[in-house]
Write a protein that holds these residues in place. Structure first.
Motif, PDB file in Angstrom:
ATOM      1  N   ILE A 144      43.985  44.171  47.629  1.00  0.00           N
ATOM      2  CA  ILE A 144      43.495  42.786  47.584  1.00  0.00           C
ATOM      3  C   ILE A 144      43.775  42.094  48.919  1.00  0.00           C
ATOM      4  N   LEU A 145      45.011  42.236  49.399  1.00  0.00           N
ATOM      5  CA  LEU A 145      45.381  41.617  50.678  1.00  0.00           C
ATOM      6  C   LEU A 145      44.481  42.102  51.800  1.00  0.00           C
TER       7      LEU A 145
ATOM      8  N   LEU B  25      43.415  37.893  36.216  1.00  0.00           N
ATOM      9  CA  LEU B  25      43.822  38.325  37.554  1.00  0.00           C
ATOM     10  C   LEU B  25      42.956  39.485  38.043  1.00  0.00           C
ATOM     11  N   ASP B  26      42.650  40.419  37.122  1.00  0.00           N
ATOM     12  CA  ASP B  26      41.760  41.521  37.517  1.00  0.00           C
ATOM     13  C   ASP B  26      40.392  40.991  37.908  1.00  0.00           C
TER      14      ASP B  26
ATOM     15  N   ALA C 198      40.623  39.338  41.243  1.00  0.00           N
ATOM     16  CA  ALA C 198      40.771  40.388  42.254  1.00  0.00           C
ATOM     17  C   ALA C 198      39.419  41.015  42.581  1.00  0.00           C
TER      18      ALA C 198
ATOM     19  N   GLN D  64      50.383  49.374  40.834  1.00  0.00           N
ATOM     20  CA  GLN D  64      50.308  47.921  40.986  1.00  0.00           C
ATOM     21  C   GLN D  64      50.478  47.513  42.449  1.00  0.00           C
ATOM     22  N   VAL D  65      51.436  48.197  43.102  1.00  0.00           N
ATOM     23  CA  VAL D  65      51.686  47.875  44.509  1.00  0.00           C
ATOM     24  C   VAL D  65      50.417  48.131  45.328  1.00  0.00           C
TER      25      VAL D  65
ATOM     26  N   SER E 145      46.445  38.766  31.338  1.00  0.00           N
ATOM     27  CA  SER E 145      46.316  38.999  32.784  1.00  0.00           C
ATOM     28  C   SER E 145      44.944  39.541  33.201  1.00  0.00           C
TER      29      SER E 145
ATOM     30  N   LYS F 155      47.307  48.243  44.306  1.00  0.00           N
ATOM     31  CA  LYS F 155      46.250  47.293  43.974  1.00  0.00           C
ATOM     32  C   LYS F 155      46.453  45.983  44.746  1.00  0.00           C
ATOM     33  N   GLY F 156      47.694  45.530  44.766  1.00  0.00           N
ATOM     34  CA  GLY F 156      48.005  44.301  45.492  1.00  0.00           C
ATOM     35  C   GLY F 156      47.684  44.437  46.972  1.00  0.00           C
ATOM     36  N   ALA F 157      48.057  45.586  47.529  1.00  0.00           N
ATOM     37  CA  ALA F 157      47.811  45.813  48.953  1.00  0.00           C
ATOM     38  C   ALA F 157      46.317  45.795  49.247  1.00  0.00           C
TER      39      ALA F 157
END
Lengths: 501, 325
Positions: free
Chosen positions: B311-312, B256-257, B260, B304-305, B253, B307-309
């Motif tokens: 990116i968005l 993905l980083d 990102a 993780q949550v 993975s 990090k995802g936020a």
């Protein structure tokens, strides 16, 4: 009856239609005739609800209508069959016919059986003997067109507009199409037929409407007009530019093209270019004229090495045969191509004017073999911005922020920087204002005075006549005429450009 | 008007820097351990590998492509480095044994990485396979080759000299940070000062116009995939050295980083727009975020949550900026 009354339409200041009035009669084939850019497509797009902003009025069966979109026009019974067909390739014939108007049962689930039954009926009405489950990709172009007609029939369209319906289909398919058109006519439908092919028009059409420069010039019954009179109506406009006399005399041969042919990438039997040969001399401007689909752009692209796999023939530059299989090799041979669509093919819109200008000659702007020489690049950009009078506050502005004329000058600058011997210009003045046009003509004249040879593709006859030393005319992939400028007239050129058999 | 426009343009260019700045201030207020030299170096050491990979990824994304295989390439090339160092190459049939110095093993790994990348590049250019699919295939292939090469077991105990690459310091700064810095500087030079860099942006900006300008598209694309995978291989060397062991599961993975970091740094996935500096900032933002959330004892699940936020958020802000232009 569909009637247009005083329709005018502008696109960002440019007049596309001006006070157009015409009548389209039911139970008749109504031909709309005019050169490229006469306003035919714009008018059809207004009828079919694509353009909703316009001046004037449309009367449909006596009632004033104004469509809010294509669905609205379709619901009212106006269907358009575009030159580029609008089917979803990986869906079946039946799925395409009912797309957006699917038959469903009480539960809202697709009623496949009913649709297949209905599709079979519609297909037999257009004489297409394929299963409704056939994927559209498996059909020939002519058959796809019939599917579109079936689609229009399902919508119960009473007005069917066909834009160049015979441009891509075989003679046999044309016969079948005509049979169907006669049948639809018999059912009282209004057929609107757009075509350049005069023979077809005289065979099929009952009435004609001629458009020229966005205006309706004349209309009447087809049986009351001759071919020559029709051509006269299409072209008879006053010259807006002075016709130039040729100054080329016994100059060196620059480019010689022999027997160039180009196969269609998908339909291999179709020839987009058929055995074309001509020469271009030093100091000469050749005007290349042809109607839509004549193969002008393809010819330029083939010379520039963009169709290495599908083309055959020989290209010689200054008497030496050159192998040109890629743009890089074309540039090396001294050929430059300013493409038709500057935004899609000419510019990197997000990048600066400077890096667009230097794009094709970066290898000459290097220091120590690996690093760009920023100073040289700045000087190059400044030189061309000055020479071509590109209006900008800075060379580092993004290309997208400039006007059309100035963008075109950037593309020209990029190619002049390669110091070409042969400059191919594909519609160099499309969509730019009159002053920028004049500047580009002046530039072309000064370039050929310096020994360059230019081929200019154009759809505008006055432009061809004003700039060229010689006019080449193409029709359906073939070179049909080479006319010295002294003998060239609009009527003569158009006669050679129009399909006769 | 023009002054205002260029002011706005600069704001959007430094958007990610401003975001990083604000993030640091907030974390500094919330945790007294955040603004210490040790923590700073710690963050940099942790992001060094991602910076290397993401730099290569930036070049690929700028052409409008993507490389999903970097994590697997990292594992394979890390394993090859370890294998060559420990066992060398032996050819029993020819009665030949070749031993490897550290430099030799590292170079071999990087070259093999470049070859793997070239392979993806050829698939993308000559066979017209979409980059997403071509590199997805390479992701699986390289992981499988890693398992074959290692037999599924780690290759460990590689010697103290080799460990210096991943754990040592030079002038007080961790060696991986030096490596990443050199990689970034070279990439910045390439993108800004060379023909190749111009071509990369041109292809991503408008491939048709680039081709018509005589640019050899395939050559440029092949080159960026080779560079991308070579940098992933370099990342593999660092990871292997830091752990003193090549793990067959390393690098999962990581792609993905890297993506990102590229996206947070403002590079458009459509190509043609973005920068290596942006990616560095993007990678550091991810690193700081990870570090700060650990310092604040936030559960790894929430990390993780968040990090995802982020990116968005980065992409949405970027899009909004585009529209205004």
């Amino acid at each position: 009856m569909l009637v247009a009354k005083n329709i005018s339409k502008k696109f960002s200041g440019v007049i596309a239609l001006s006070d157009v009035s015409l009548e389209l009669h039911p139970g008749k084939v109504n031909a709309i005739i005019g050169e490229n850019g006469a306003g035919k497509s714009t008018l059809m797009k207004i009828f079919s609800g694509v353009h909703t902003q316009y001046e004037g009025e449309i009367l449909y069966n006596g009632r004033s209508v104004r469509f809010s979109g294509t669905r609205d026009a379709e619901a009212a019974g106006i269907a358009i069959i575009h030159q580029e067909l609008n089917l979803v390739p990986y869906l079946s014939v039946a799925e395409n016919i009912f797309l957006g108007r699917e038959i469903t049962n009480n539960l809202g689930i697709l009623d496949q059986k009913a649709m297949r039954r209905k599709a079979t009926e519609l297909l037999s009405r257009v004489h297409l003997s394929v299963s409704p489950d056939t994927k559209v990709t498996e059909l020939k172009v002519g058959q796809q067109q019939l599917v579109e007609i079936a689609r229009a029939l399902y919508a119960d369209a009473s007005v069917i507009i066909m834009d160049e319906p015979t441009s891509a289909i075989s003679d046999k398919e044309v016969e079948n199409l005509f049979l169907i058109i006669r049948q639809l006519k018999g059912e009282g439908k209004t057929i609107v037929y757009i075509s350049h092919k005069l023979k077809e028009l005289f065979a099929m059409a009952d009435r004609y409407v001629v458009l020229r420069d966005g205006m309706s010039i004349g209309s009447g019954d087809m049986k009351d007009i001759s071919q020559d009179e029709l051509i006269q109506k299409m072209t008879g406009r006053k010259l807006s530019f002075e016709k130039s006399g040729s100054t080329v005399k016994d100059k060196e041969e620059l480019l010689s093209v022999k027997n160039i042919s180009l196969k269609h990438p998908l339909f291999r039997i179709t020839k987009l270019l058929n055995n074309i040969s001509f020469t271009l001399h030093q100091g000469e401007i050749i005007g290349l004229y042809g109607l839509m689909g004549a193969g002008r752009t393809e010819l330029m692209e083939t010379i520039f090495g963009l169709h290495p796999k599908n083309s055959t023939g020989e290209i010689a530059v200054e008497g030496k045969t050159r192998k040109i299989k890629s743009p890089a090799q074309a540039i090396e041979a001294g050929i430059a191509l300013v493409p038709e669509d500057r935004k899609l093919q000419g510019l990197i819109l997000n990048q600066t004017i400077r890096s667009n200008i230097s794009m094709a000659i970066l290898q000459k702007l290097q220091r120590w073999g690996f690093m760009l020489n920023a100073k040289k690049e700045r000087e190059l950009a400044a030189e061309y911005i000055g020479n071509l009078a590109i209006k900008t506050s800075s060379a580092t502005n993004a290309a997208k922020n400039l006007s059309g004329g100035n963008q075109q000058k950037i593309v020209l600058a990029k190619w002049l920087a390669t110091h070409p011997k042969i400059l191919l210009l594909d519609e160099p003045t499309r969509g730019i204002d009159i002053n920028a046009k004049a500047e580009i003509y002046k530039l072309m004249k000064s370039l050929v005075a310096g020994g360059m040879g230019i081929i200019m593709v154009s759809s505008e006859l006055p432009e061809i006549l004003a700039v060229s030393d010689r006019v080449l005319v193409m029709c359906e992939g073939e070179l049909t005429a080479s006319i010295p400028i002294e003998e060239a007239t609009e009527t003569e050129i158009l006669k050679c450009a129009i399909h006769k058999n | 008007m023009i002054a205002l426009a260029s002011y706005k343009k600069n704001i959007s260019r430094f958007q990610s820097v401003i975001a990083l700045f604000i993030l640091c201030i907030v974390l500094g207020v919330l945790s007294d351990k955040f603004f210490t030299a040790a923590n700073g170096l710690n963050v940099l050491r942790q992001v060094a590998v991602n910076v290397c990979i993401a730099t290569g990824m930036t070049l690929i994304v700028l052409t409008g492509g993507i490389d999903l295989s970097v994590g697997s390439v990292l594992a394979l090339c890390g394993a090859i480095t370890a294998g060559l160092l420990k066992n060398g190459l032996s050819f029993p049939s020819a009665d030949l044994f070749v031993g490897f110095t550290i430099l030799g093993a590292v170079l071999a790994a990087v070259i093999i990485g470049a070859l793997l990348g070239s392979f993806s590049g050829i698939v993308v250019t000559s066979f017209r396979v979409p980059p997403f699919v071509a590199t997805l295939a390479m992701l699986t292939i390289a992981r499988g080759l890693t398992m074959l090469y290692t037999g599924g077991h780690p290759i460990s105990n590689l010697g103290e000299d080799f460990a210096y690459i991943g754990t040592g310091s030079l002038l007080g700064v961790p060696v991986p940070v030096w490596i990443a810095a050199v990689v970034v500087l070279i990439a910045v030079f390439i993108t800004r000062k060379t023909k190749l860099g111009r071509y990369i942006y041109a292809i991503g900006g408008n491939e048709t116009a680039a081709r018509l300008s005589g640019i050899r598209i395939n050559k440029v694309k092949l080159t960026v995939y080779a560079i991308g995978a070579a940098l992933a291989a370099l990342g593999g060397v660092i990871v292997t050295s830091r752990l003193d062991s090549a793990q067959p599961n390393a690098g999962i993975s990581y792609e993905l980083d890297a993506i990102a970091a590229v996206v947070i740094g403002g590079t458009s996935l459509n190509g043609g727009k973005g920068s290596v500096w942006g990616t560095v900032i993007g990678a550091v933002i991810i690193g700081v975020l990870n570090n700060g959330l650990v310092l604040l004892n936030v559960s790894p699940f929430w990390q993780q949550v968040v990090k995802g936020a982020v990116i968005l958020l980065a992409v949405i802000v970027d899009k909004a900026g585009d529209k205004k232009e």
